[in-house]
Design a protein around this motif. Sequence first.
Motif, PDB file in Angstrom:
ATOM      1  N   THR A 211      14.757  -5.815   7.457  1.00  0.00           N
ATOM      2  CA  THR A 211      14.999  -4.367   7.513  1.00  0.00           C
ATOM      3  C   THR A 211      16.039  -3.928   6.485  1.00  0.00           C
ATOM      4  O   THR A 211      16.151  -2.748   6.186  1.00  0.00           O
ATOM      5  CB  THR A 211      15.486  -3.939   8.918  1.00  0.00           C
ATOM      6  OG1 THR A 211      16.718  -4.615   9.189  1.00  0.00           O
ATOM      7  CG2 THR A 211      14.474  -4.294   9.996  1.00  0.00           C
ATOM      8  N   SER A 212      16.823  -4.878   5.952  1.00  0.00           N
ATOM      9  CA  SER A 212      17.841  -4.490   4.974  1.00  0.00           C
ATOM     10  C   SER A 212      17.464  -4.945   3.564  1.00  0.00           C
ATOM     11  O   SER A 212      18.291  -4.945   2.656  1.00  0.00           O
ATOM     12  CB  SER A 212      19.207  -5.063   5.374  1.00  0.00           C
ATOM     13  OG  SER A 212      19.160  -6.467   5.373  1.00  0.00           O
ATOM     14  N   ILE A 213      16.209  -5.367   3.396  1.00  0.00           N
ATOM     15  CA  ILE A 213      15.728  -5.750   2.069  1.00  0.00           C
ATOM     16  C   ILE A 213      14.555  -4.847   1.702  1.00  0.00           C
ATOM     17  O   ILE A 213      13.597  -4.725   2.462  1.00  0.00           O
ATOM     18  CB  ILE A 213      15.302  -7.236   2.027  1.00  0.00           C
ATOM     19  CG1 ILE A 213      16.531  -8.128   2.215  1.00  0.00           C
ATOM     20  CG2 ILE A 213      14.608  -7.553   0.705  1.00  0.00           C
ATOM     21  CD1 ILE A 213      16.216  -9.594   2.347  1.00  0.00           C
ATOM     22  N   LYS A 214      14.688  -4.203   0.554  1.00  0.00           N
ATOM     23  CA  LYS A 214      13.664  -3.264   0.130  1.00  0.00           C
ATOM     24  C   LYS A 214      12.881  -3.888  -1.020  1.00  0.00           C
ATOM     25  O   LYS A 214      13.445  -4.557  -1.875  1.00  0.00           O
ATOM     26  CB  LYS A 214      14.380  -1.995  -0.356  1.00  0.00           C
ATOM     27  CG  LYS A 214      13.498  -0.809  -0.573  1.00  0.00           C
ATOM     28  CD  LYS A 214      14.412   0.422  -0.606  1.00  0.00           C
ATOM     29  CE  LYS A 214      13.920   1.474  -1.557  1.00  0.00           C
ATOM     30  NZ  LYS A 214      14.911   2.540  -1.727  1.00  0.00           N
ATOM     31  N   SER A 215      11.577  -3.660  -1.024  1.00  0.00           N
ATOM     32  CA  SER A 215      10.744  -4.245  -2.066  1.00  0.00           C
ATOM     33  C   SER A 215       9.982  -3.150  -2.804  1.00  0.00           C
ATOM     34  O   SER A 215       9.526  -2.189  -2.187  1.00  0.00           O
ATOM     35  CB  SER A 215       9.783  -5.237  -1.422  1.00  0.00           C
ATOM     36  OG  SER A 215       9.075  -5.933  -2.403  1.00  0.00           O
ATOM     37  N   ALA A 229      20.316  -4.721   0.581  1.00  0.00           N
ATOM     38  CA  ALA A 229      21.336  -3.718   0.904  1.00  0.00           C
ATOM     39  C   ALA A 229      22.725  -4.329   1.129  1.00  0.00           C
ATOM     40  O   ALA A 229      23.707  -3.839   0.571  1.00  0.00           O
ATOM     41  CB  ALA A 229      20.901  -2.885   2.101  1.00  0.00           C
ATOM     42  N   PRO A 230      22.866  -5.386   1.943  1.00  0.00           N
ATOM     43  CA  PRO A 230      24.215  -5.909   2.206  1.00  0.00           C
ATOM     44  C   PRO A 230      25.004  -6.296   0.954  1.00  0.00           C
ATOM     45  O   PRO A 230      26.188  -5.981   0.856  1.00  0.00           O
ATOM     46  CB  PRO A 230      23.961  -7.140   3.082  1.00  0.00           C
ATOM     47  CG  PRO A 230      22.667  -6.853   3.759  1.00  0.00           C
ATOM     48  CD  PRO A 230      21.849  -6.073   2.768  1.00  0.00           C
ATOM     49  N   CYS A 231      24.372  -6.966  -0.016  1.00  0.00           N
ATOM     50  CA  CYS A 231      25.150  -7.382  -1.193  1.00  0.00           C
ATOM     51  C   CYS A 231      24.944  -6.458  -2.380  1.00  0.00           C
ATOM     52  O   CYS A 231      25.649  -6.568  -3.387  1.00  0.00           O
ATOM     53  CB  CYS A 231      24.865  -8.840  -1.575  1.00  0.00           C
ATOM     54  SG  CYS A 231      23.290  -9.127  -2.395  1.00  0.00           S
ATOM     55  N   GLY A 232      23.958  -5.548  -2.289  1.00  0.00           N
ATOM     56  CA  GLY A 232      23.749  -4.584  -3.364  1.00  0.00           C
ATOM     57  C   GLY A 232      23.153  -5.176  -4.627  1.00  0.00           C
ATOM     58  O   GLY A 232      23.203  -4.556  -5.687  1.00  0.00           O
ATOM     59  N   ARG A 233      22.588  -6.371  -4.533  1.00  0.00           N
ATOM     60  CA  ARG A 233      22.005  -6.971  -5.736  1.00  0.00           C
ATOM     61  C   ARG A 233      20.485  -7.010  -5.606  1.00  0.00           C
ATOM     62  O   ARG A 233      19.937  -6.780  -4.537  1.00  0.00           O
ATOM     63  CB  ARG A 233      22.586  -8.367  -5.955  1.00  0.00           C
ATOM     64  CG  ARG A 233      24.087  -8.310  -6.156  1.00  0.00           C
ATOM     65  CD  ARG A 233      24.651  -9.661  -6.481  1.00  0.00           C
ATOM     66  NE  ARG A 233      24.185 -10.141  -7.787  1.00  0.00           N
ATOM     67  CZ  ARG A 233      24.539 -11.317  -8.299  1.00  0.00           C
ATOM     68  NH1 ARG A 233      25.323 -12.113  -7.618  1.00  0.00           N
ATOM     69  NH2 ARG A 233      24.099 -11.690  -9.480  1.00  0.00           N
ATOM     70  N   TYR A 234      19.823  -7.313  -6.689  1.00  0.00           N
ATOM     71  CA  TYR A 234      18.362  -7.363  -6.653  1.00  0.00           C
ATOM     72  C   TYR A 234      17.832  -8.450  -7.578  1.00  0.00           C
ATOM     73  O   TYR A 234      18.528  -8.869  -8.504  1.00  0.00           O
ATOM     74  CB  TYR A 234      17.761  -6.004  -7.025  1.00  0.00           C
ATOM     75  CG  TYR A 234      18.014  -5.562  -8.442  1.00  0.00           C
ATOM     76  CD1 TYR A 234      19.184  -4.876  -8.793  1.00  0.00           C
ATOM     77  CD2 TYR A 234      17.090  -5.825  -9.452  1.00  0.00           C
ATOM     78  CE1 TYR A 234      19.406  -4.464 -10.088  1.00  0.00           C
ATOM     79  CE2 TYR A 234      17.313  -5.410 -10.765  1.00  0.00           C
ATOM     80  CZ  TYR A 234      18.479  -4.734 -11.078  1.00  0.00           C
ATOM     81  OH  TYR A 234      18.706  -4.337 -12.371  1.00  0.00           O
TER      82      TYR A 234
END
Length: 269
Positions: A211-215, A229-234
């Motif tokens: 739920t906190s990872i967007k693809s 989302a938690p670490c703000g990286r991709y």
Amino acid sequence: MSGSRLLPRDVLELKALGERQPELASAVHLQLDLIEAVRRVQSRITTPWIETPADTLAARLSSGQPLLEFAQIAFDWNDVRLLIRQVTDVLRRHEVIDAPTATALHSVGRSPTLPDVMRAWFSRQATIEIEMIDEVLSWAARPYLQRTAEVLQQRVSLEQWTRNICPICAAEPEFSVITVGGERQLVCGRCHVRWAFNPIACPYCSNDDRTSIKSMATPDGLYRVMICAPCGRYIKALDGRKASRPLLPYVDLIATLPLDAAVMKTMKS
Ligand SMILES: [Zn+2]
Ligand SMILES: [Zn+2]
């Protein structure tokens, strides 16, 4: 073979990309000039001899330790210095850096302390505060890291490695590949070695809460990006289920620049 050598295929694909997408032409030309500088040195590199027995290497991996030690990398310091100068000149010519920065980078390349600077960079400790220094050292070291990584990979299987850092050089991944079977392989940002990693977890902070990872994907489905989302990286990925060719790190990093821009937009909103 890690498939990471600078083959003419990277060059051909980059040129085609620049023609297909003129908005990427300047990034393509910069990348082609950097590749050209590295290729000239790469052709002179000899294959390093690694004396560590295969079972020692395997034991290291199973205890979670990356294989490569700085002392094992067979740098030719004259060529490293040459590369630092040339990579700096390419960055200056493309106006990525200003003249004072180029002068500072040149002096790092000439300095007798260069091996210490390189060792600190390899150990991921803070290096000297100069703009683009990490990128310049990375281009200058990569031919040596890659060749040593190839030799190590012939000696030991990386299949059991499950950590989020490179099993060879301990760096972070900078790209990934989704295989035909839906598995994920991470690609090292320094030596381009690939290893398997949990396809749903963030490779930077190991968060696996969906739920906190967007693809997101590009319209053609060729590339995907996973934003944590938690670490703000991709991390970006080439989707092997859609691609007609294997990953070409030098090409795919440039081809996905529009995806980086799209990610920045969603992060701001
Ligand atoms: Zn690596
Ligand atoms: Zn994360």
